[in-house]
Write an enzyme that holds these catalytic residues in place. Structure first.
Site, PDB file in Angstrom:
ATOM      1  N   GLY A  18       0.589  -1.625  -0.190  1.00 20.56           N
ATOM      2  CA  GLY A  18       0.200  -0.083  -0.109  1.00 20.56           C
ATOM      3  C   GLY A  18       0.497   0.948  -0.201  1.00 20.56           C
ATOM      4  O   GLY A  18       2.081   1.053   0.460  1.00 20.56           O
ATOM      5  N   ARG A  22      -2.413   8.055   3.257  1.00 18.80           N
ATOM      6  CA  ARG A  22      -2.881   9.103   4.202  1.00 18.80           C
ATOM      7  C   ARG A  22      -1.440   9.559   5.365  1.00 18.80           C
ATOM      8  O   ARG A  22      -2.164  10.528   5.961  1.00 18.80           O
ATOM      9  CB  ARG A  22      -4.568   8.735   5.268  1.00 18.80           C
ATOM     10  CG  ARG A  22      -5.332   9.657   4.192  1.00 18.80           C
ATOM     11  CD  ARG A  22      -6.374   7.947   4.802  1.00 18.80           C
ATOM     12  NE  ARG A  22      -6.259   6.382   4.890  1.00 18.80           N
ATOM     13  CZ  ARG A  22      -6.700   5.608   5.224  1.00 18.80           C
ATOM     14  NH1 ARG A  22      -7.905   5.862   5.732  1.00 18.80           N
ATOM     15  NH2 ARG A  22      -6.540   4.472   4.669  1.00 18.80           N
ATOM     16  N   THR A  86      -6.160  -7.055  -1.329  1.00 20.71           N
ATOM     17  CA  THR A  86      -5.701  -8.009  -0.837  1.00 20.71           C
ATOM     18  C   THR A  86      -5.735  -8.998  -1.344  1.00 20.71           C
ATOM     19  O   THR A  86      -4.019  -9.971  -1.054  1.00 20.71           O
ATOM     20  CB  THR A  86      -6.246  -8.503   0.578  1.00 20.71           C
ATOM     21  OG1 THR A  86      -7.322  -8.722   0.669  1.00 20.71           O
ATOM     22  CG2 THR A  86      -6.303  -6.909   1.473  1.00 20.71           C
ATOM     23  N   TYR A 107       0.579  -7.614   7.916  1.00 16.73           N
ATOM     24  CA  TYR A 107       0.628  -6.511   7.381  1.00 16.73           C
ATOM     25  C   TYR A 107       1.779  -5.874   7.983  1.00 16.73           C
ATOM     26  O   TYR A 107       1.780  -5.824   8.972  1.00 16.73           O
ATOM     27  CB  TYR A 107      -1.003  -5.971   7.556  1.00 16.73           C
ATOM     28  CG  TYR A 107      -2.585  -6.955   7.283  1.00 16.73           C
ATOM     29  CD1 TYR A 107      -2.335  -7.051   5.648  1.00 16.73           C
ATOM     30  CD2 TYR A 107      -2.758  -8.535   7.806  1.00 16.73           C
ATOM     31  CE1 TYR A 107      -3.408  -7.612   4.889  1.00 16.73           C
ATOM     32  CE2 TYR A 107      -3.854  -8.693   6.982  1.00 16.73           C
ATOM     33  CZ  TYR A 107      -4.067  -8.598   5.650  1.00 16.73           C
ATOM     34  OH  TYR A 107      -5.180  -9.566   4.958  1.00 16.73           O
ATOM     35  N   GLY A 108       2.256  -5.588   6.849  1.00 14.42           N
ATOM     36  CA  GLY A 108       3.737  -4.405   6.849  1.00 14.42           C
ATOM     37  C   GLY A 108       3.468  -3.035   8.263  1.00 14.42           C
ATOM     38  O   GLY A 108       3.723  -2.733   8.544  1.00 14.42           O
ATOM     39  N   ASP A 109       1.911  -3.237   8.266  1.00 16.88           N
ATOM     40  CA  ASP A 109       1.571  -1.444   8.653  1.00 16.88           C
ATOM     41  C   ASP A 109       0.715  -2.439  10.268  1.00 16.88           C
ATOM     42  O   ASP A 109      -0.362  -1.390  10.695  1.00 16.88           O
ATOM     43  CB  ASP A 109       0.293  -1.159   7.699  1.00 16.88           C
ATOM     44  CG  ASP A 109      -0.806  -1.449   7.685  1.00 16.88           C
ATOM     45  OD1 ASP A 109      -1.319  -2.561   7.513  1.00 16.88           O
ATOM     46  OD2 ASP A 109      -1.734  -0.929   6.674  1.00 16.88           O
ATOM     47  N   GLU A 159     -17.073  -7.191   3.081  1.00 18.16           N
ATOM     48  CA  GLU A 159     -16.806  -6.115   2.965  1.00 18.16           C
ATOM     49  C   GLU A 159     -18.081  -5.661   3.747  1.00 18.16           C
ATOM     50  O   GLU A 159     -19.181  -4.819   3.050  1.00 18.16           O
ATOM     51  CB  GLU A 159     -16.562  -5.801   2.385  1.00 18.16           C
ATOM     52  CG  GLU A 159     -14.751  -6.792   1.294  1.00 18.16           C
ATOM     53  CD  GLU A 159     -13.518  -6.595   2.819  1.00 18.16           C
ATOM     54  OE1 GLU A 159     -13.158  -5.208   3.581  1.00 18.16           O
ATOM     55  OE2 GLU A 159     -13.457  -7.812   3.486  1.00 18.16           O
ATOM     56  N   ARG A 338      29.521   9.487  26.552  1.00 18.96           N
ATOM     57  CA  ARG A 338      29.636   9.363  25.477  1.00 18.96           C
ATOM     58  C   ARG A 338      29.858   8.398  25.117  1.00 18.96           C
ATOM     59  O   ARG A 338      31.510   6.932  26.092  1.00 18.96           O
ATOM     60  CB  ARG A 338      29.785  10.602  24.573  1.00 18.96           C
ATOM     61  CG  ARG A 338      28.778  11.857  24.437  1.00 18.96           C
ATOM     62  CD  ARG A 338      30.123  12.552  24.114  1.00 18.96           C
ATOM     63  NE  ARG A 338      30.528  13.053  22.919  1.00 18.96           N
ATOM     64  CZ  ARG A 338      31.945  13.187  22.253  1.00 18.96           C
ATOM     65  NH1 ARG A 338      32.021  14.582  23.176  1.00 18.96           N
ATOM     66  NH2 ARG A 338      32.336  12.868  21.023  1.00 18.96           N
ATOM     67  N   SER A 410      41.146  22.772  40.070  1.00 23.01           N
ATOM     68  CA  SER A 410      39.737  22.939  39.496  1.00 23.01           C
ATOM     69  C   SER A 410      40.473  23.992  38.075  1.00 23.01           C
ATOM     70  O   SER A 410      41.599  24.760  38.061  1.00 23.01           O
ATOM     71  CB  SER A 410      39.281  24.360  39.983  1.00 23.01           C
ATOM     72  OG  SER A 410      38.691  23.470  40.911  1.00 23.01           O
TER      73      SER A 410
HETATM   74  C1  UD1 Z   1      -8.343  -5.415   5.083  1.00 19.69           C
HETATM   75  C2  UD1 Z   1      -9.757  -6.477   5.205  1.00 19.69           C
HETATM   76  C3  UD1 Z   1     -11.215  -6.318   5.447  1.00 19.69           C
HETATM   77  C4  UD1 Z   1     -10.380  -6.228   7.155  1.00 19.69           C
HETATM   78  C5  UD1 Z   1      -9.103  -4.978   7.382  1.00 19.69           C
HETATM   79  C6  UD1 Z   1      -8.564  -5.320   8.415  1.00 19.69           C
HETATM   80  C7  UD1 Z   1     -10.156  -7.238   2.678  1.00 19.69           C
HETATM   81  C8  UD1 Z   1     -10.393  -7.388   1.362  1.00 19.69           C
HETATM   82  N1  UD1 Z   1     -10.521  -6.435   3.748  1.00 19.69           N
HETATM   83  O1  UD1 Z   1      -9.586  -4.336   4.527  1.00 19.69           O
HETATM   84  O2  UD1 Z   1     -11.298  -7.305   6.100  1.00 19.69           O
HETATM   85  O3  UD1 Z   1     -11.531  -6.200   8.178  1.00 19.69           O
HETATM   86  O4  UD1 Z   1      -8.789  -5.096   6.103  1.00 19.69           O
HETATM   87  O5  UD1 Z   1      -8.156  -3.706   8.651  1.00 19.69           O
HETATM   88  O6  UD1 Z   1      -8.958  -7.811   1.826  1.00 19.69           O
HETATM   89  N2  UD1 Z   1      -2.052  -3.622   0.228  1.00 19.69           N
HETATM   90  C9  UD1 Z   1      -1.687  -4.252  -0.785  1.00 19.69           C
HETATM   91  N3  UD1 Z   1      -2.083  -4.799  -1.732  1.00 19.69           N
HETATM   92  C10 UD1 Z   1      -2.775  -4.400  -2.139  1.00 19.69           C
HETATM   93  C11 UD1 Z   1      -4.075  -3.604  -1.312  1.00 19.69           C
HETATM   94  C12 UD1 Z   1      -3.710  -4.284  -0.429  1.00 19.69           C
HETATM   95  O7  UD1 Z   1      -0.610  -4.957  -0.079  1.00 19.69           O
HETATM   96  O8  UD1 Z   1      -3.101  -4.769  -3.189  1.00 19.69           O
HETATM   97  C13 UD1 Z   1      -2.198  -4.191   1.966  1.00 19.69           C
HETATM   98  C14 UD1 Z   1      -2.569  -2.626   2.096  1.00 19.69           C
HETATM   99  O9  UD1 Z   1      -1.480  -1.541   2.352  1.00 19.69           O
HETATM  100  C15 UD1 Z   1      -2.725  -2.750   3.824  1.00 19.69           C
HETATM  101  C16 UD1 Z   1      -3.198  -3.868   3.431  1.00 19.69           C
HETATM  102  O10 UD1 Z   1      -2.927  -4.603   2.750  1.00 19.69           O
HETATM  103  O11 UD1 Z   1      -1.764  -2.670   4.611  1.00 19.69           O
HETATM  104  C17 UD1 Z   1      -5.242  -3.902   4.013  1.00 19.69           C
HETATM  105  O12 UD1 Z   1      -5.573  -2.986   2.459  1.00 19.69           O
HETATM  106  P1  UD1 Z   1      -7.139  -2.319   2.110  1.00 19.69           P
HETATM  107  O13 UD1 Z   1      -7.207  -1.997   1.291  1.00 19.69           O
HETATM  108  O14 UD1 Z   1      -6.161  -1.684   3.516  1.00 19.69           O
HETATM  109  O15 UD1 Z   1      -7.893  -3.348   3.267  1.00 19.69           O
HETATM  110  P2  UD1 Z   1      -8.915  -2.920   4.105  1.00 19.69           P
HETATM  111  O16 UD1 Z   1     -10.189  -2.374   2.621  1.00 19.69           O
HETATM  112  O17 UD1 Z   1      -9.004  -2.315   5.005  1.00 19.69           O
END
Ligand code: UD1
Ligand code: CA
Length: 461
Positions: A18, A22, A86, A107-109, A159, A338, A410
């Site tokens: 991602g 934001r 995802t 997830y990396g975040d 979703e 130091r 001193s």
């Molecule tokens: C996703 C889940 C949702 C869950 C939520 C929890 C799906 C479809 N939905 O939604 O059920 O409640 O997480 O936070 O999985 N990412 C990629 N590549 C992509 C898309 C996303 O690496 O093509 C990474 C994003 O950087 C992020 C994570 O996957 O770290 C989640 O993606 P995001 O699009 O935020 O999913 P949500 O809509 O939050």
């Protein structure tokens, strides 16, 4: 001969493609730090602690920065050039997944997931082909909802944007973290489509596929919501930082430290402690810090990569970096130690004393306003207020050696390289440029002249 039966290999897939719009940052989102460490590094380390045999890092934006910052981590780099969802992200890892792997998706975040929680998820999975980490939220808005049958069987994930008003009332949500059998996962991923409200390939659609194949989908829950929270902006990042710090503070207290205020301590590394350590407010620990029994850290100190023996006291407003203090030593208030500063047993430095690559012998003291650089001070020596070791000639650094029980008057300047003997003394205000023998007094200053009858200037009329 047969080798002992081995469980399936754990293959961890970390989604980190991602953009993190934001965050409003030039830094890729997953490199934003919690406790001075990139969020994704926390996740990679958790995977390592779980004993992952391989870790796949799915990246998209900021490849250069990611590869540079994470160079020391043993991950398999997999590019997701376009972020199509995802499910599409995990599809990129298919070539790296073996049929008999157990695949864990992280997830990396989402940096604060505990190893124990993931072990619980893997245990819940057991022989099932799929297990989900779910959490019940007071406000589930925005998340994928866990749809269950009246008997409580998981039927699928819907979703938020695709959910009916009735489904919007479901409070059990998908954290996104899941574990699956490699073979089944690859089959399900290959069957995904993007016919949904967001036009994305949803990873979550594999759940209904599994259910239709008759898989009994297992679930597990984290012990706190913070474990499954991600950061999309810096407000959420700050919340993760606080959650992380609260966890560190609690661990320290449970290990025997008294924290005067657990909300005013920051651990950005590791702190190993003996019993009865006391930490006053606004103390920051960085790198690897080791504190012996009964160590006291007064308010407003920064300790980075240092080792403090039993009973050491760091007084308020001190910065201690790359230093080693033996039992009973003291520093501060307002001390700056130091890298390479070493205090022997019961040695002490006081206010506005800076030490670098210097050793203060047992019981030796430098009480006030002093700089010791590239210096060895013997046991029981006393370094008077305002003493400066002139260790730098503008090109090279030079050593100062001060003997046991020496007394440095001193405001002495010790011009290195120079040696002061045992029990030697320097007169206050001396500039010492050559060796002083044992038990000798050296006076290196202009002789005082008194001018009798001298008149002060008078103001011009
Ligand atoms: C996703 C889940 C949702 C869950 C939520 C929890 C799906 C479809 N939905 O939604 O059920 O409640 O997480 O936070 O999985 N990412 C990629 N590549 C992509 C898309 C996303 O690496 O093509 C990474 C994003 O950087 C992020 C994570 O996957 O770290 C989640 O993606 P995001 O699009 O935020 O999913 P949500 O809509 O939050
Ligand atoms: Ca999200």
């Amino acid at each position: 001969m047969n080798s002992p039966a081995q469980g399936p290999a754990l293959n961890v897939v970390i989604l980190a493609a991602g953009k993190g719009t934001r965050m409003r940052s030039n830094l890729p989102k997953v490199l934003h730090p919690v406790a001075h460490k990139p969020m994704v590094a926390h996740v990679i380390e958790t995977a390592q602690q779980l004993g992952a045999s391989a870790t796949q890092l799915i990246f998209g934006h900021g490849a250069e920065q990611l590869k540079q910052r994470l160079a020391s981590y043993p991950v398999n780099w997999i590019e997701q050039a376009e972020q199509l969802g995802t499910g599409h992200a995990v599809q990129q890892a298919i070539p790296a997944i073996a049929d008999n792997d157990t695949v864990l998706i992280l997830y990396g975040d989402v940096p604060l997931t505990r190893k124990e929680t993931l072990e619980r998820l893997l245990a819940a999975k057991g022989d099932s082909a799929l297990a989900l980490l779910t959490v019940t939220l007071p406000d589930p808005s925005g998340y994928g909802r866990i749809v269950r049958s009246t008997e409580g069987k998981v039927l699928g994930i819907v979703e938020h944007k695709d959910a009916t008003p009735e489904q919007h009332t479901i409070q059990e949500v998908n954290t996104g973290i899941m574990a699956a059998d490699g073979k089944a996962l690859k089959r399900w991923l290959s069957a995904l489509n993007n016919n949904n409200a967001q036009g994305e390939y949803y990873l979550t659609d594999i759940v209904a596929m599994a259910e239709q194949e008759g898989v009994e989908i297992a679930t597990a829950q984290p012990s706190s919501i913070a474990e499954v929270e991600g950061a999309n902006n810096r407000v959420q990042l700050a919340a993760l930082e606080r959650a992380y710090q609260q966890r560190q503070a609690e661990a320290l207290m449970l290990n025997g430290a008294t924290l005067m205020d657990p909300t005013r301590i920051d651990v950005r590394g590791s702190v190993e402690i003996g019993n009865d350590v006391v930490v006053d407010v606004n103390v920051i620990f960085e790198g690897k810090v080791v504190l012996g029994e009964g160590v006291v850290i007064e308010a407003n100190c920064i300790l980075r990569d240092c080792t403090l023996g039993n009973g050491v006291r760091i007084k308020a407003n001190s910065i201690i970096e790359g230093a080693v203090l033996a039992e009973g030593a003291q520093a501060g208030p307002f001390a700056r130690l130091r890298p390479g500063a070493e205090l022997a047993k019961n040695a002490a430095v006081g206010n506005f004393v800076e030490m670098k690559k210097s050793y203060l012998g047992e019981g030796a003291k430098a009480g006030h306003l002093t700089y010791l650089g590239d210096t060895t001070v013997g046991a029981g020596a006393n370094i008077g207020a305002g003493t400066i070791t002139c260790n730098y000639d503008g090109v090279n650094k030079h050593q100062t050696i001060i003997g046991d029980h020496a007394f440095i008057g001193s405001n002495s300047s010790l011009v290195a390289p120079v040696t002061i003997g045992n029990y030697a003394t320097t007169g206050a205000g001396s500039v010492i440029t050559s060796a002083v023998e044992d038990k000798t007094l050296a006076v290196g200053r202009a002789k005082q002249r008194n001018i009798h009858g001298w008149k002060r200037p008078e103001k011009n009329s």
